[in-house]
Design a protein around this motif. Structure first.
Motif, PDB file in Angstrom:
ATOM      1  N   GLY A 301     -18.338  -1.973  37.918  1.00  0.00           N
ATOM      2  CA  GLY A 301     -18.132  -2.600  36.630  1.00  0.00           C
ATOM      3  C   GLY A 301     -18.846  -1.846  35.518  1.00  0.00           C
ATOM      4  N   GLY A 302     -18.694  -2.356  34.315  1.00  0.00           N
ATOM      5  CA  GLY A 302     -19.290  -1.709  33.149  1.00  0.00           C
ATOM      6  C   GLY A 302     -18.269  -1.697  32.036  1.00  0.00           C
ATOM      7  N   TYR A 303     -18.408  -2.617  31.094  1.00  0.00           N
ATOM      8  CA  TYR A 303     -17.331  -2.865  30.136  1.00  0.00           C
ATOM      9  C   TYR A 303     -17.717  -2.554  28.700  1.00  0.00           C
ATOM     10  CZ  TYR A 303     -15.947  -4.770  34.493  1.00  0.00           C
ATOM     11  OH  TYR A 303     -15.681  -4.875  35.831  1.00  0.00           O
ATOM     12  N   ASP A 304     -18.950  -2.100  28.482  1.00  0.00           N
ATOM     13  CA  ASP A 304     -19.286  -1.442  27.230  1.00  0.00           C
ATOM     14  C   ASP A 304     -19.253   0.053  27.544  1.00  0.00           C
ATOM     15  OD1 ASP A 304     -20.609  -0.165  25.036  1.00  0.00           O
ATOM     16  OD2 ASP A 304     -21.475  -2.094  24.482  1.00  0.00           O
ATOM     17  N   ILE A 305     -18.068   0.621  27.385  1.00  0.00           N
ATOM     18  CA  ILE A 305     -17.843   1.998  27.854  1.00  0.00           C
ATOM     19  C   ILE A 305     -18.413   3.045  26.903  1.00  0.00           C
ATOM     20  CG2 ILE A 305     -15.759   1.214  29.025  1.00  0.00           C
ATOM     21  CD1 ILE A 305     -14.164   2.909  26.941  1.00  0.00           C
ATOM     22  N   TRP A 306     -18.908   2.607  25.758  1.00  0.00           N
ATOM     23  CA  TRP A 306     -19.406   3.550  24.754  1.00  0.00           C
ATOM     24  C   TRP A 306     -20.927   3.632  24.737  1.00  0.00           C
ATOM     25  CZ3 TRP A 306     -15.479   6.292  23.097  1.00  0.00           C
ATOM     26  CH2 TRP A 306     -14.206   5.724  23.086  1.00  0.00           C
ATOM     27  N   ARG A 307     -21.605   2.495  24.698  1.00  0.00           N
ATOM     28  CA  ARG A 307     -23.052   2.494  24.526  1.00  0.00           C
ATOM     29  C   ARG A 307     -23.823   2.465  25.833  1.00  0.00           C
ATOM     30  NH1 ARG A 307     -23.585  -2.573  20.520  1.00  0.00           N
ATOM     31  NH2 ARG A 307     -22.144  -3.389  22.095  1.00  0.00           N
ATOM     32  N   VAL A 308     -23.190   1.935  26.899  1.00  0.00           N
ATOM     33  CA  VAL A 308     -23.936   1.685  28.136  1.00  0.00           C
ATOM     34  C   VAL A 308     -23.521   2.606  29.279  1.00  0.00           C
ATOM     35  CG1 VAL A 308     -24.484  -0.025  29.910  1.00  0.00           C
ATOM     36  CG2 VAL A 308     -24.318  -0.730  27.511  1.00  0.00           C
ATOM     37  N   VAL A 309     -22.256   2.562  29.653  1.00  0.00           N
ATOM     38  CA  VAL A 309     -21.818   3.225  30.881  1.00  0.00           C
ATOM     39  C   VAL A 309     -22.128   4.719  30.909  1.00  0.00           C
ATOM     40  CG1 VAL A 309     -19.861   3.709  32.391  1.00  0.00           C
ATOM     41  CG2 VAL A 309     -20.055   1.465  31.287  1.00  0.00           C
ATOM     42  N   PRO A 310     -21.836   5.477  29.869  1.00  0.00           N
ATOM     43  CA  PRO A 310     -22.093   6.925  29.976  1.00  0.00           C
ATOM     44  C   PRO A 310     -23.552   7.261  30.259  1.00  0.00           C
ATOM     45  CG  PRO A 310     -20.670   6.458  28.106  1.00  0.00           C
ATOM     46  CD  PRO A 310     -21.176   5.131  28.597  1.00  0.00           C
ATOM     47  N   ARG A 311     -24.463   6.560  29.599  1.00  0.00           N
ATOM     48  CA  ARG A 311     -25.886   6.829  29.850  1.00  0.00           C
ATOM     49  C   ARG A 311     -26.288   6.358  31.251  1.00  0.00           C
ATOM     50  NH1 ARG A 311     -29.253   4.123  25.226  1.00  0.00           N
ATOM     51  NH2 ARG A 311     -27.649   2.507  25.394  1.00  0.00           N
ATOM     52  N   ALA A 312     -25.879   5.140  31.613  1.00  0.00           N
ATOM     53  CA  ALA A 312     -26.271   4.577  32.915  1.00  0.00           C
ATOM     54  C   ALA A 312     -25.784   5.457  34.063  1.00  0.00           C
ATOM     55  CB  ALA A 312     -25.722   3.161  33.054  1.00  0.00           C
ATOM     56  N   TRP A 313     -24.538   5.877  33.992  1.00  0.00           N
ATOM     57  CA  TRP A 313     -23.986   6.684  35.086  1.00  0.00           C
ATOM     58  C   TRP A 313     -24.511   8.118  35.080  1.00  0.00           C
ATOM     59  CZ3 TRP A 313     -18.147   4.876  35.427  1.00  0.00           C
ATOM     60  CH2 TRP A 313     -18.115   3.613  36.029  1.00  0.00           C
ATOM     61  N   SER A 314     -24.844   8.634  33.910  1.00  0.00           N
ATOM     62  CA  SER A 314     -25.452   9.967  33.864  1.00  0.00           C
ATOM     63  C   SER A 314     -26.786   9.985  34.603  1.00  0.00           C
ATOM     64  CB  SER A 314     -25.665  10.404  32.416  1.00  0.00           C
ATOM     65  OG  SER A 314     -24.434  10.647  31.761  1.00  0.00           O
ATOM     66  N   PHE A 315     -27.528   8.888  34.509  1.00  0.00           N
ATOM     67  CA  PHE A 315     -28.811   8.823  35.203  1.00  0.00           C
ATOM     68  C   PHE A 315     -28.661   8.974  36.715  1.00  0.00           C
ATOM     69  CE2 PHE A 315     -30.557   6.063  31.531  1.00  0.00           C
ATOM     70  CZ  PHE A 315     -31.105   7.173  30.899  1.00  0.00           C
ATOM     71  N   ILE A 316     -27.533   8.522  37.276  1.00  0.00           N
ATOM     72  CA  ILE A 316     -27.324   8.669  38.724  1.00  0.00           C
ATOM     73  C   ILE A 316     -27.256  10.146  39.086  1.00  0.00           C
ATOM     74  CG2 ILE A 316     -25.893   8.038  40.707  1.00  0.00           C
ATOM     75  CD1 ILE A 316     -24.654   5.830  38.906  1.00  0.00           C
ATOM     76  N   TRP A 317     -26.426  10.871  38.349  1.00  0.00           N
ATOM     77  CA  TRP A 317     -26.274  12.302  38.637  1.00  0.00           C
ATOM     78  C   TRP A 317     -27.592  13.045  38.426  1.00  0.00           C
ATOM     79  CZ3 TRP A 317     -23.548  15.636  41.171  1.00  0.00           C
ATOM     80  CH2 TRP A 317     -23.639  16.989  40.880  1.00  0.00           C
ATOM     81  N   MET A 318     -28.326  12.677  37.387  1.00  0.00           N
ATOM     82  CA  MET A 318     -29.579  13.381  37.130  1.00  0.00           C
ATOM     83  C   MET A 318     -30.646  13.051  38.166  1.00  0.00           C
ATOM     84  SD  MET A 318     -29.680  13.988  33.033  1.00  0.00           S
ATOM     85  CE  MET A 318     -29.412  12.343  32.382  1.00  0.00           C
ATOM     86  N   ALA A 319     -30.589  11.847  38.748  1.00  0.00           N
ATOM     87  CA  ALA A 319     -31.481  11.551  39.871  1.00  0.00           C
ATOM     88  C   ALA A 319     -31.096  12.375  41.085  1.00  0.00           C
ATOM     89  CB  ALA A 319     -31.425  10.056  40.201  1.00  0.00           C
ATOM     90  N   MET A 320     -29.801  12.496  41.335  1.00  0.00           N
ATOM     91  CA  MET A 320     -29.331  13.277  42.486  1.00  0.00           C
ATOM     92  C   MET A 320     -29.724  14.747  42.394  1.00  0.00           C
ATOM     93  SD  MET A 320     -25.496  11.869  43.319  1.00  0.00           S
ATOM     94  CE  MET A 320     -25.269  10.386  44.343  1.00  0.00           C
ATOM     95  N   THR A 321     -29.808  15.262  41.176  1.00  0.00           N
ATOM     96  CA  THR A 321     -30.086  16.685  40.977  1.00  0.00           C
ATOM     97  C   THR A 321     -31.522  16.952  40.526  1.00  0.00           C
ATOM     98  OG1 THR A 321     -29.144  16.498  38.739  1.00  0.00           O
ATOM     99  CG2 THR A 321     -27.676  17.252  40.490  1.00  0.00           C
ATOM    100  N   ASP A 322     -32.382  15.931  40.624  1.00  0.00           N
ATOM    101  CA  ASP A 322     -33.793  16.083  40.254  1.00  0.00           C
ATOM    102  C   ASP A 322     -33.966  16.611  38.834  1.00  0.00           C
ATOM    103  OD1 ASP A 322     -35.018  15.243  42.747  1.00  0.00           O
ATOM    104  OD2 ASP A 322     -34.258  17.104  43.613  1.00  0.00           O
ATOM    105  N   ASN A 323     -33.123  16.125  37.946  1.00  0.00           N
ATOM    106  CA  ASN A 323     -33.191  16.553  36.547  1.00  0.00           C
ATOM    107  C   ASN A 323     -34.107  15.598  35.780  1.00  0.00           C
ATOM    108  OD1 ASN A 323     -32.714  17.098  33.809  1.00  0.00           O
ATOM    109  ND2 ASN A 323     -30.580  17.649  34.163  1.00  0.00           N
ATOM    110  N   PRO A 324     -35.238  16.065  35.282  1.00  0.00           N
ATOM    111  CA  PRO A 324     -36.186  15.170  34.604  1.00  0.00           C
ATOM    112  C   PRO A 324     -35.848  14.923  33.130  1.00  0.00           C
ATOM    113  CG  PRO A 324     -37.088  17.374  34.671  1.00  0.00           C
ATOM    114  CD  PRO A 324     -35.756  17.441  35.379  1.00  0.00           C
ATOM    115  N   ASN A 325     -34.813  15.567  32.630  1.00  0.00           N
ATOM    116  CA  ASN A 325     -34.493  15.513  31.197  1.00  0.00           C
ATOM    117  C   ASN A 325     -33.683  14.261  30.877  1.00  0.00           C
ATOM    118  OD1 ASN A 325     -34.276  16.257  28.528  1.00  0.00           O
ATOM    119  ND2 ASN A 325     -32.715  17.826  28.890  1.00  0.00           N
ATOM    120  N   ILE A 326     -34.359  13.081  30.963  1.00  0.00           N
ATOM    121  CA  ILE A 326     -33.649  11.805  30.834  1.00  0.00           C
ATOM    122  C   ILE A 326     -34.230  10.946  29.713  1.00  0.00           C
ATOM    123  CG2 ILE A 326     -32.797  11.717  33.203  1.00  0.00           C
ATOM    124  CD1 ILE A 326     -35.161   9.895  33.895  1.00  0.00           C
TER     125      ILE A 326
END
Length: 394
Positions: A301-326
């Motif tokens: 789910g995730g229905y504020d596709i502009w303010r919430v989802v892009p940031r929230a889901w980006s954090f998953i990828w950055m955790a997977m890749t050990d990217n501290p730039n969050i």
């Protein structure tokens, strides 16, 4: 050489589209990937294509008659009466052209993520197009036609003979996955969601613990409406750490609905981006501690596709890749690209500013209620532990 993480994506995933006014809008996939690219957090070589799940794979979970009905509906060949019996043609799950093909691609994307991880090609894999956790064996429900997580778990069991911990942080209860494996002791489900008292699907009570041999392998943490970051994170971290220590899986599959945020239009929780940094951080830590890194993530789910989802889901990828730039400012180029389409002002930073909502007057009461819920939900685990001896050892 094993890759750290892979990102499953194709523009074809956007074809899972009910209509222009439907709240489930897969454009969020495109917006999220563009944010990662403009943040220089992902490269073309990280991206792999989804595949279409076969009928045989879909039928690991779904009734053949249901799969056939979805095919017919997508071709305009299913009567309204028959469609209704399969949960199709409803307000939540309208019929659209080629809906079988679009839905099977979402499932295939998750299966591709599974093969990348379980086949030893990558430690982690993400398919944000997946996470359709309300789909049932013979019926569509809650924006979900086929249930990619259920199919993926059964696929993992059949092909890789592995034990799966499924962790669902969508604001809605992960009912379809829970009921699929309700009697299976080789799958443990943990869902942390807004109480079903006022929210679809109305299930996910703490007394839903499994049945038969699967009793004791379903865990639900229904948090109260208006739950804020601190209480939500206490519920999540406490439950995740205790459940994984109890079950000790071979692989973790996380469903990452981004609708527990205060801005989400369909739910009643009061979290901010703080929880979306912690959700994947803890999943990453637990995967390496218990599963040799094996972690598969899907959307939801995730229905504020502009303010919430892009940031929230980006954090998953950055955790997977050990990217501290969050933290800090979002890429100006990304804001300029999407602001002209967004009906609301886009955020300027990765974190939410303080005070995006007025203080909750029942904060203490809600926090105490959630703590009691966690205690009751985890009681079977805690009561089974050996009592410490007088010198502090078990």
């Amino acid at each position: 050489m094993k890759r750290h993480a892979v990102f499953v994506y194709s523009d074809q995933l956007l074809s899972y589209k009910f209509n222009d006014s439907h709240p489930f809008n897969q454009k969020r996939l495109q917006i999220t990937l563009d944010l990662l690219k403009k943040h220089h957090a992902i490269h073309e070589e990280d991206i792999i294509q989804p595949r279409i799940a076969t009928d045989e794979e879909l039928q690991l979970v779904h009734d053949p008659n249901f799969v056939n009905a979805v095919k017919m509906a997508g071709q305009g060949l299913l009567s309204a009466e028959k469609a209704e019996g399969f949960g199709l043609g409803t307000e939540d799950t309208p019929i659209f052209t080629n809906m079988h093909e679009a839905s099977a691609l979402l499932v295939g994307g998750t299966l591709e993520a599974v093969d990348q991880v379980m086949g030893g090609h990558a430690l982690h894999a993400i398919n944000l197009g997946g996470g359709l956790h309300h789909g049932f064996r013979g019926k569509a429900s809650g924006f979900c036609i086929y249930n990619d997580s259920s199919v993926a778990i059964k696929y993992i069991q059949e092909k890789y003979k592995a034990r799966v911990l499924y962790v669902d942080t969508d604001a809605h209860h992960g009912d379809g996955v829970q009921w699929t494996f309700y009697d299976d002791p080789e799958v443990c489900t943990l869902s942390i969601h807004e109480t079903g008292r006022y929210l679809f699907p109305g299930t996910g009570n703490i007394n839903e613990r499994g049945q038969g041999k699967g009793y004791g392998y379903s865990f639900n943490i229904p948090v109260d409406a208006f739950t804020e970051d601190e209480s939500w994170l206490h519920s999540y971290t406490t439950a995740f750490r205790e459940v994984i220590e109890y079950f000790r899986p071979d692989v973790i599959l996380t469903q990452n609905g981004a609708d527990a945020h205060y801005y989400d239009p369909l739910t009643h929780l009061s979290s901010t981006m703080k929880i979306y940094k912690e959700i994947p951080r803890l999943a990453h830590e637990m995967a390496h501690k218990y599963c040799e890194g094996r972690w598969i993530a899907v959307g939801g789910g995730g229905y504020d596709i502009w303010r919430v989802v892009p940031r929230a889901w980006s954090f998953i990828w950055m955790a997977m890749t050990d990217n501290p730039n969050i933290s800090g400012r979002l890429p100006r180029e990304w804001i300029d690209r999407w602001q002209k389409e967004s009906p609301v002002p886009l955020p300027a930073e990765w974190d939410d500013p303080e005070g995006i909502y007025k203080p909750i007057p029942r904060k203490g009461e809600i926090t105490e209620k959630n703590e009691n819920t966690v205690d009751k939900a985890l009681f079977p685990i805690r009561s089974a532990r050996p009592a410490p001896t007088s010198n502090g050892t078990a």
